[in-house]
Design a protein around this motif. Structure first.
Motif, short mmCIF file in Angstrom:
data_model
loop_
_atom_site.label_atom_id
_atom_site.label_comp_id
_atom_site.label_asym_id
_atom_site.label_seq_id
_atom_site.Cartn_x
_atom_site.Cartn_y
_atom_site.Cartn_z
N ARG A 30 0.50 15.80 -108.36
CA ARG A 30 0.27 14.45 -107.72
C ARG A 30 0.34 15.12 -105.85
NH1 ARG A 30 1.12 9.91 -110.06
NH2 ARG A 30 2.44 9.24 -109.01
N ARG A 32 1.01 14.35 -102.00
CA ARG A 32 2.08 13.90 -101.45
C ARG A 32 1.87 13.98 -99.76
NH1 ARG A 32 7.60 16.81 -103.97
NH2 ARG A 32 7.70 15.00 -106.03
N GLN A 54 0.32 4.91 -106.25
CA GLN A 54 0.79 5.70 -107.02
C GLN A 54 -0.05 6.27 -108.84
OE1 GLN A 54 4.75 3.17 -107.96
NE2 GLN A 54 6.12 4.84 -107.01
N GLY A 57 -2.14 8.61 -108.53
CA GLY A 57 -1.48 9.98 -108.69
C GLY A 57 -0.73 10.56 -107.27
N ASP A 59 2.31 10.45 -104.74
CA ASP A 59 3.81 10.10 -104.36
C ASP A 59 4.56 9.33 -104.12
OD1 ASP A 59 4.96 11.67 -107.00
OD2 ASP A 59 5.36 13.13 -106.08
N ILE A 83 -7.96 12.61 -107.16
CA ILE A 83 -7.08 12.01 -106.86
C ILE A 83 -7.93 10.57 -106.33
CG2 ILE A 83 -4.85 10.90 -105.80
CD1 ILE A 83 -3.62 14.22 -107.17
#
Length: 174
Positions: A30, A32, A54, A57, A59, A83
């Motif tokens: 993921r 961030r 989301q 991918g 957060d 992503i």
């Protein structure tokens, strides 16, 4: 407020299944954001914008990273590309026109993506800043203090004594 849109890839070991509390033992990468304010700006955007990120991918939390702005670890390159491809596919399919973005600026986000480069071992350089204490200016009292009064009285007494002595020597005594 200028946000920094750098993000890192974080691998979660367990993912909770949507159908229930059954856990899947697969690793999921993921993205961030590194800064809390950027993650907060994305959380404050419209539900459609959050869903686009989301599903691609991302957060909605931030990560504690030591990387310098504009750089990312080279090991994150393939996951980062996957992503971002999913994100731009979602944007093309769902569209973002007319959606509330708040402080999240897509143009700056894309500019930061274009400028980001892989760099191994770059640590964030944030100098330790401590404010300098202010020097307290002494308050001037309206009246003289006791030592000041004593000094003034002694000085006046010495001058008066010297004047009287001078007058006594010259012969004109009061």
């Amino acid at each position: 407020m200028v946000l920094e849109y750098d993000f890192d890839i974080v691998v979660n070991e367990e993912l909770e299944d949507d159908a229930g509390s059954e856990r899947l033992d697969i690793s999921v990468a993921r993205a961030r954001f590194r800064h809390v304010k950027t993650a907060g700006a994305l959380r404050a955007a419209s539900p459609k914008i959050r869903k686009i990120f989301q599903e691609a991918g991302f957060d909605l939390d931030s990560t504690d990273s030591n990387m310098t702005h504009g750089f990312y670890p080279p090991r994150d390159g393939t996951e980062r590309e996957r992503i971002l491809r999913a994100l731009f596919t979602n944007i093309r399919e769902l569209g973002i026109s007319g959606e509330y973005c708040g402080e999240f600026d897509f143009h700056r986000f894309i500019d930061d993506l274009k400028k980001a480069k892989p760099r191994a071992g770059m640590q964030r350089h944030v100098p330790d800043w401590t404010p300098k204490p202010r020097k307290a200016t002494p308050a001037k009292p309206e009246r003289r203090t006791v030592p000041g009064r004593i000094g003034f009285a002694l000085g006046l007494a010495v001058i008066l004594f010297a004047v009287l002595r001078y007058l006594a020597e010259t012969g004109s005594a009061p």
